[in-house]
Scaffold this active site. Structure first.
Site, mmCIF file in Angstrom:
data_model
loop_
_atom_site.group_PDB
_atom_site.id
_atom_site.type_symbol
_atom_site.label_atom_id
_atom_site.label_comp_id
_atom_site.label_asym_id
_atom_site.label_seq_id
_atom_site.Cartn_x
_atom_site.Cartn_y
_atom_site.Cartn_z
ATOM 1 N N LYS A 1 36.986 35.157 52.809
ATOM 2 C CA LYS A 1 38.346 35.201 52.263
ATOM 3 C C LYS A 1 39.380 35.304 53.377
ATOM 4 O O LYS A 1 40.414 34.626 53.351
ATOM 5 C CB LYS A 1 38.500 36.435 51.380
ATOM 6 C CG LYS A 1 38.027 36.268 49.951
ATOM 7 C CD LYS A 1 38.202 37.605 49.261
ATOM 8 C CE LYS A 1 38.520 37.570 47.795
ATOM 9 N NZ LYS A 1 38.278 36.420 47.021
ATOM 10 N N GLU B 1 46.375 43.392 49.712
ATOM 11 C CA GLU B 1 47.319 42.463 49.088
ATOM 12 C C GLU B 1 48.232 43.200 48.105
ATOM 13 O O GLU B 1 47.825 44.189 47.493
ATOM 14 C CB GLU B 1 46.562 41.379 48.296
ATOM 15 C CG GLU B 1 45.797 40.404 49.138
ATOM 16 C CD GLU B 1 45.141 39.328 48.294
ATOM 17 O OE1 GLU B 1 45.255 39.382 47.038
ATOM 18 O OE2 GLU B 1 44.500 38.433 48.884
ATOM 19 N N HIS C 1 35.439 38.598 35.150
ATOM 20 C CA HIS C 1 35.433 37.454 36.072
ATOM 21 C C HIS C 1 34.525 36.327 35.626
ATOM 22 O O HIS C 1 34.170 35.466 36.411
ATOM 23 C CB HIS C 1 35.102 37.923 37.510
ATOM 24 C CG HIS C 1 36.010 39.030 37.944
ATOM 25 N ND1 HIS C 1 37.344 38.822 38.168
ATOM 26 C CD2 HIS C 1 35.789 40.350 38.087
ATOM 27 C CE1 HIS C 1 37.899 39.984 38.473
ATOM 28 N NE2 HIS C 1 36.984 40.917 38.428
ATOM 29 N N ARG D 1 33.019 22.943 45.163
ATOM 30 C CA ARG D 1 32.004 22.367 44.265
ATOM 31 C C ARG D 1 32.706 21.819 43.030
ATOM 32 O O ARG D 1 33.900 22.066 42.822
ATOM 33 C CB ARG D 1 31.014 23.458 43.833
ATOM 34 C CG ARG D 1 31.683 24.529 42.983
ATOM 35 C CD ARG D 1 30.760 25.617 42.494
ATOM 36 N NE ARG D 1 31.465 26.492 41.553
ATOM 37 C CZ ARG D 1 32.210 27.528 41.916
ATOM 38 N NH1 ARG D 1 32.363 27.823 43.185
ATOM 39 N NH2 ARG D 1 32.836 28.269 41.003
HETATM 40 N N1 LIG Z 1 46.819 40.278 44.830
HETATM 41 C C1 LIG Z 1 46.137 40.129 43.678
HETATM 42 N N2 LIG Z 1 46.721 40.599 42.541
HETATM 43 C C2 LIG Z 1 46.063 40.474 41.373
HETATM 44 C C3 LIG Z 1 44.782 39.889 41.329
HETATM 45 C C4 LIG Z 1 44.045 39.765 40.148
HETATM 46 C C5 LIG Z 1 42.801 39.196 40.220
HETATM 47 C C6 LIG Z 1 42.039 39.132 38.975
HETATM 48 C C7 LIG Z 1 41.593 40.299 38.421
HETATM 49 C C8 LIG Z 1 40.893 40.259 37.213
HETATM 50 C C9 LIG Z 1 40.637 39.086 36.585
HETATM 51 C C10 LIG Z 1 41.087 37.899 37.151
HETATM 52 C C11 LIG Z 1 40.848 36.685 36.528
HETATM 53 C C12 LIG Z 1 41.274 35.529 37.091
HETATM 54 C C13 LIG Z 1 41.956 35.547 38.297
HETATM 55 C C14 LIG Z 1 42.231 36.738 38.959
HETATM 56 C C15 LIG Z 1 41.795 37.911 38.375
HETATM 57 C C16 LIG Z 1 42.290 38.705 41.457
HETATM 58 N N3 LIG Z 1 41.086 38.125 41.571
HETATM 59 C C17 LIG Z 1 39.945 38.315 40.769
HETATM 60 C C18 LIG Z 1 38.799 37.651 41.452
HETATM 61 C C19 LIG Z 1 39.362 36.876 42.536
HETATM 62 N N4 LIG Z 1 39.439 35.492 42.088
HETATM 63 C C20 LIG Z 1 40.737 37.402 42.778
HETATM 64 N N5 LIG Z 1 43.019 38.811 42.570
HETATM 65 C C21 LIG Z 1 44.237 39.395 42.535
HETATM 66 N N6 LIG Z 1 44.934 39.515 43.681
#
Ligand SMILES: Nc1ncc2cc(-c3cccc4ccccc34)c(N3CC[C@@H](N)C3)nc2n1
Length: 450
Positions: free
Chosen positions: A116, A200, A235, A292
């Site tokens: 990341k 973040e 997720h 992918r």
């Molecule tokens: N700065 C910041 N703020 C809120 C966020 C909220 C999530 C998140 C948290 C929980 C479920 C989610 C579903 C789809 C997309 C993102 C989320 C998130 N994710 C979840 C897994 C990874 N894809 C990153 N990052 C975040 N980053």
């Protein structure tokens, strides 16, 4: 020219790839484990070869054995599907070393997106918007704390080696920071053997909007618009749709161009997905790039009329992109619901059993069922318990939603517990109908979903 293709996968995606290969006149080879001797993808392929015992690590993840099979049967290319070896740089390299085309990006692109923090550094240089935060090598507590204090709380601690939500921890105030950092590092070290942390700004109600990109081997790139995948549970995506509700033409092209920049920053070739967090004010931020073909690619196929697997094959053969950006357009609206053998009343634990009745809805041009099982099949413990993807299309979102609800009502499965009723409750929920899509949707409305 690809004349013979080995699918290094199983289930619905293997069947789906075989369908396109067959339409293109390409011969297909299926690989199967002990548990999949009679599986649909084996029956559909022209040839098949056994690769090991049921557990994935002894079969579908055995890259060397799969390449041996490819050489033995003189295949020109391997399609990895998603999961398994689809984002395994060593496997992509091994294919190249053995003169077998890997239908996917260069191994270097896969590696670049593996961490990341490395991904964010690349995207920052490429001018792709990032969530305000810190993703440096200096991991001193004072450095991370200063970054958090500067951003303002809440912040999110993320393991650089994490993904898909693993290794994240919210910090709501300054006095929680030290304990949260220690716990997040412990968890990351235990899960990934690496406790590098990103800090973040925590977006409390973001949407998950991802852009489908395609790049050819000459470096040209197009985007096939966006998918909204906000409705997730732990997720795991539950229902996906395209286009994203409320998207303006301006935001669509800004996000699309940013996604192309992201892909070109890593010399991408093939199908890729750039995931963004989209805030209520229209700001969007790079989250991850998936190197992918995604599970949810069919909603993009239905609104564009393109066959993404055909695009993958043509590009892997060295051809230019089949279409230019100006000739791609969105028509209508599509939903995908993932039908799982799982028990929503028992914390969604995977369910097993025999599919004594498997009656999908009447398929037509607007109802598509991508599946890897037939009635009488066993849903085993060895693999992801997805039974099928129910994909519907219509000229607008409201009618597509009605079509989804009707198709879910018509989907009859006996022999295993499924999530069909849960999916129906999500799609029938007023907030879903009103497209109030945020990543916290399921937890926000859970009282009316179970
Ligand atoms: N700065 C910041 N703020 C809120 C966020 C909220 C999530 C998140 C948290 C929980 C479920 C989610 C579903 C789809 C997309 C993102 C989320 C998130 N994710 C979840 C897994 C990874 N894809 C990153 N990052 C975040 N980053």
């Amino acid at each position: 020219m690809i004349r013979k293709l080995l699918i290094a996968n199983r289930g619905e995606i293997a069947c789906r790839v075989i369908k396109t290969a067959r339409r293109l006149g390409i011969a297909t080879v299926a690989v199967y484990s002990d548990a999949d001797v009679n599986a649909l993808h084996v029956k559909m392929a022209d040839e098949s070869i056994h690769v090991g015992p049921a557990p994935s690590k002894n079969s579908y993840l055995q890259g060397d054995r799969i390449i041996e099979a490819a050489k033995k049967l003189n295949v020109d290319a391997i399609h990895p599907g998603y999961g398994f070896l689809s984002e395994n740089a060593a496997f992509a390299n091994a294919c190249a070393k053995n003169n077998v085309i890997f239908i996917g990006p260069p191994a270097s692109s896969i590696e670049a997106m593996g961490s990341k923090s490395a991904a964010k550094t690349i995207m920052e240089k490429a001018g792709v918007p990032l969530v305000p935060g810190y993703h440096g090598d200096d991991q001193a507590r004072d450095t991370l704390k200063a970054a958090a204090d500067k951003m303002g709380y809440p912040v999110l601690l993320k393991a650089a080696a994490g993904g898909g939500g693993k290794g994240m921890r919210q910090v709501w105030s300054e006095d929680e920071f030290d304990e949260a950092l220690a716990a997040a590092k412990r968890e990351a070290m235990a899960s990934f053997g690496d406790d590098i942390m990103l800090v973040e700004k925590y977006l409390t109600q973001p949407r998950h909007v991802e852009i489908q990109v395609f790049c050819d081997s000459k470096g040209d790139g197009v985007y096939l618009f966006e998918r909204d995948c906000s409705v997730q549970r732990r997720h795991q995506k539950v229902i996906e749709e395209a286009p994203a509700p409320g998207m303006t033409e301006a935001l669509r092209s800004t996000m699309g161009e940013a996604a192309i920049k992201a892909a070109q920053a890593i010399d991408y070739v093939g199908a890729g997905t750039v995931e963004f967090l989209l805030d209520a004010d229209g700001s969007f931020y790079f989250m991850e790039m998936n190197t992918r073909l995604q599970v949810e690619h069919p909603v993009t196929e239905l609104i564009t009329g393109e066959d993404l697997v055909e695009w993958q094959i043509r590009i892997a053969e060295g051809n230019p992109l089949p279409k230019e950006q100006s000739t791609l357009s969105i028509r209508g609206h599509a939903f995908e619901a993932r039908i799982y053998a799982e028990d929503p009343d028992n914390d969604f634990l995977p369910a097993t059993g025999t599919l004594s009745l498997l009656q999908p809805p009447q398929e037509d041009t607007h109802v598509r069922v991508d599946t890897g099982v037939v009635e009488g099949d066993e849903v085993s413990v060895y693999y992801d318990p997805m039974i099928a993807k129910l994909v519907v299309w219509s000229e607008n979102r409201d009618i597509a939603l009605e079509r989804l609800l009707k198709a879910l009502r018509e989907y009859h499965i006996d022999g295993v517990t499924t999530n069909i009723e849960f999916l129906y409750n999500v799609a029938a929920n007023k907030a879903f109908r009103d497209a109030e899509l945020v990543t916290t949707f399921i937890e926000k409305h859970q009282d009316s979903l179970f």
